[in-house]
Design a protein around this motif. Structure first.
Motif, PDB file in Angstrom:
ATOM      1  N   ASN A 170       0.823  -1.204   0.000  1.00  0.00           N
ATOM      2  CA  ASN A 170       0.000   0.000   0.000  1.00  0.00           C
ATOM      3  C   ASN A 170       0.859   1.257   0.000  1.00  0.00           C
ATOM      4  N   THR A 171       1.924   1.202   0.790  1.00  0.00           N
ATOM      5  CA  THR A 171       2.829   2.347   0.848  1.00  0.00           C
ATOM      6  C   THR A 171       3.557   2.528  -0.482  1.00  0.00           C
ATOM      7  N   LEU A 172       4.003   1.427  -1.040  1.00  0.00           N
ATOM      8  CA  LEU A 172       4.763   1.500  -2.283  1.00  0.00           C
ATOM      9  C   LEU A 172       3.914   1.924  -3.469  1.00  0.00           C
ATOM     10  N   LYS A 173       2.612   1.648  -3.420  1.00  0.00           N
ATOM     11  CA  LYS A 173       1.749   2.062  -4.520  1.00  0.00           C
ATOM     12  C   LYS A 173       1.704   3.573  -4.646  1.00  0.00           C
ATOM     13  N   THR A 245      -6.832  -0.047 -11.976  1.00  0.00           N
ATOM     14  CA  THR A 245      -7.941  -0.660 -11.254  1.00  0.00           C
ATOM     15  C   THR A 245      -7.874  -0.218  -9.807  1.00  0.00           C
ATOM     16  N   LEU A 246      -8.681  -0.825  -8.964  1.00  0.00           N
ATOM     17  CA  LEU A 246      -8.650  -0.484  -7.552  1.00  0.00           C
ATOM     18  C   LEU A 246      -7.295  -0.817  -6.953  1.00  0.00           C
ATOM     19  N   LYS A 247      -6.816   0.038  -6.068  1.00  0.00           N
ATOM     20  CA  LYS A 247      -5.593  -0.261  -5.342  1.00  0.00           C
ATOM     21  C   LYS A 247      -5.865  -1.366  -4.325  1.00  0.00           C
ATOM     22  N   SER A 248      -4.795  -1.955  -3.797  1.00  0.00           N
ATOM     23  CA  SER A 248      -4.959  -3.078  -2.871  1.00  0.00           C
ATOM     24  C   SER A 248      -5.626  -2.674  -1.567  1.00  0.00           C
ATOM     25  N   ASP A 249      -5.616  -1.381  -1.258  1.00  0.00           N
ATOM     26  CA  ASP A 249      -6.246  -0.927  -0.013  1.00  0.00           C
ATOM     27  C   ASP A 249      -7.598  -0.265  -0.277  1.00  0.00           C
ATOM     28  N   GLU A 250      -8.196  -0.569  -1.429  1.00  0.00           N
ATOM     29  CA  GLU A 250      -9.461   0.066  -1.789  1.00  0.00           C
ATOM     30  C   GLU A 250     -10.530  -0.952  -2.182  1.00  0.00           C
ATOM     31  N   TYR A 251     -11.784  -0.561  -1.950  1.00  0.00           N
ATOM     32  CA  TYR A 251     -12.951  -1.225  -2.501  1.00  0.00           C
ATOM     33  C   TYR A 251     -13.753  -0.168  -3.264  1.00  0.00           C
ATOM     34  N   SER A 289     -11.527   3.675   0.903  1.00  0.00           N
ATOM     35  CA  SER A 289     -10.642   2.840   1.722  1.00  0.00           C
ATOM     36  C   SER A 289     -11.383   1.611   2.237  1.00  0.00           C
ATOM     37  N   LYS A 290     -10.730   0.445   2.145  1.00  0.00           N
ATOM     38  CA  LYS A 290     -11.349  -0.771   2.669  1.00  0.00           C
ATOM     39  C   LYS A 290     -10.927  -1.066   4.108  1.00  0.00           C
TER      40      LYS A 290
END
Length: 404
Positions: A170-173, A245-251, A289-290
């Motif tokens: 998430n930080t690296l994105k 697309t959606l980031k790994s920390d998103e819905y 944010s998920k």
């Protein structure tokens, strides 16, 4: 006979600790499948499960010998394991008043033996259990139980690793170029380590140093896994560049809807309750944010199902209110259940847990709504409750979201 269900002395701390892993129970099977299979092989048992236990539900994140995703907490054997410090063993489930009438003992697969080990974090908190079960009674040797303990520790280590990797990703994105540079810098040394271990392994083989070879093999495998992870991150990044697309920390609402239906439809069907999740068409693809959402909404849904009688309904409405500087994610869980008194509502809003029974006598452990209140407050959100006893209860969550 009235069964007294076990409750850990640190239950609220325990479920908070589990919620901090922020797990999606729908996609963990592959990550722990080899450990479940290894546990069964070591114990010589037909079945093994890796279970995580929240306020209402035992979630099976991996299984061997049986297909199961979830079970009501009060129906499980592992609820007894999480109050222990080392193990919980039942040599004959059919002769134990607590378990003899359970569906998995009285019916297929007619289980008789159980051995469970708590999944304990470094802080000494039990978040679930690794268990092995069989249709015949067994006697596990100290060597086998020690190996099962090692597997249980590895389960917790993997959960911690997934959490750390998720945080790192998430930080690296937010800094793609930094990520690429880090991965590139890591790949070189790791490749060198792997090459060096291969050379030493070849020399060790000629010298017949079995123990050295064993450790070198482990180092080689670990290094290879890290290298594969680095390659996977790079590959994923290239895909994202081609198709955002959606980031790994998103819905978005559509993704959250799919998750909720997958997780809680079985519970609703078990009580013959209509369960629906609705989205707002004009904002359903906007990301948010998920963080902690599955824990917050999941506890509200489980609570609603628990207090809704057969042929009732539990409806979840999702929408995103677009503001000038920020957005508000609004989640409403409405049930046609027995309702809450004003005193009970005030107790929840004050963060006070209270154990009660559901419409079919389901056991309540008293902390589900308290956890919701705690998590909402940590996200600077607002929890509102309205209820008409005997008719309905509505829980509404408002969570501020930064605009993308």
């Amino acid at each position: 006979m009235t069964i007294k269900y076990p409750l850990p002395a640190n239950e609220f701390e325990r479920i908070i600790n589990l919620s901090e892993f922020d797990l999606d129970y729908t996609n963990l099977q592959d990550s722990f499948e080899n450990l479940a299979r290894l546990a069964a092989k070591i114990a010589g048992s037909e079945i093994s499960l890796v279970n995580l236990i929240d306020t209402y539900t035992q979630w099976t994140i991996s299984s061997h010998g049986i297909t199961i995703d979830q079970m009501a907490r009060e129906e499980s054997v592992c609820q007894y394991t999480i109050v222990e410090t080392d193990k919980f063993e039942v040599s004959d489930l059919t002769a134990d008043e607590r378990f003899k009438d359970k569906f998995y003992v009285a019916g297929d697969p007619h289980l008789k033996y159980y051995y469970g080990i708590p999944l304990r974090t470094k802080a000494g908190i039990n978040i679930g259990a690794l268990c092995v079960m069989d249709k015949e009674t067994k006697e596990l040797s100290p060597e086998k139980t020690e190996m099962l303990n090692i597997i249980a520790d590895e389960v917790v280590n993997r959960l911690k690793a997934f959490k750390a990797i998720s945080q790192i990703q998430n930080t690296l994105k937010e800094a793609n170029e930094t990520k690429k540079r880090i991965v590139h810098d890591v790949r070189g040394p790791l490749a060198g380590i792997i090459g060096l271990t291969e050379i030493i392994a070849e020399q060790g083989d000629s010298n017949k140093i079995e123990e050295v070879l064993e450790f070198i093999t482990l180092i080689n495998k670990s290094s290879t896994s890290i290298l594969e992870l680095a390659n996977e991150i790079l590959t994923t990044e290239k895909k994202l560049e081609r198709a955002p697309t959606l980031k790994s920390d998103e819905y978005n609402q559509l993704v959250l809807k799919e998750k909720l239906l997958q997780l809680y439809t079985p519970q609703a069907m078990n009580k013959n309750i209509k369960f629906e999740v609705h989205t707002a068409a004009d904002t359903e693809v906007i990301p948010f944010s998920k963080n902690k959402l599955l824990q917050i909404v999941g506890n509200l849904i489980s609570n609603a199902i628990k207090f809704t009688p057969e042929r009732g309904s539990v409806i979840v409405d999702l929408k995103l209110k677009i503001g000038t500087h920020s957005n508000d994610l609004i989640i409403q869980v409405r049930d046609s259940g027995i309702g809450l008194s004003q005193e009970a509502i005030d107790s929840v809003l004050k963060g006070q847990g209270n154990t009660t029974k559901g419409t079919e006598g389901e056991k309540g452990f008293g902390f589900g709504l308290t956890l919701v209140k705690h998590l909402v407050e940590t996200l600077d959100g607002i929890l509102n409750i309205s209820s008409e006893p005997g008719k309905e209860t509505i829980f509404e969550i408002r969570l501020p979201q930064p605009q993308k």
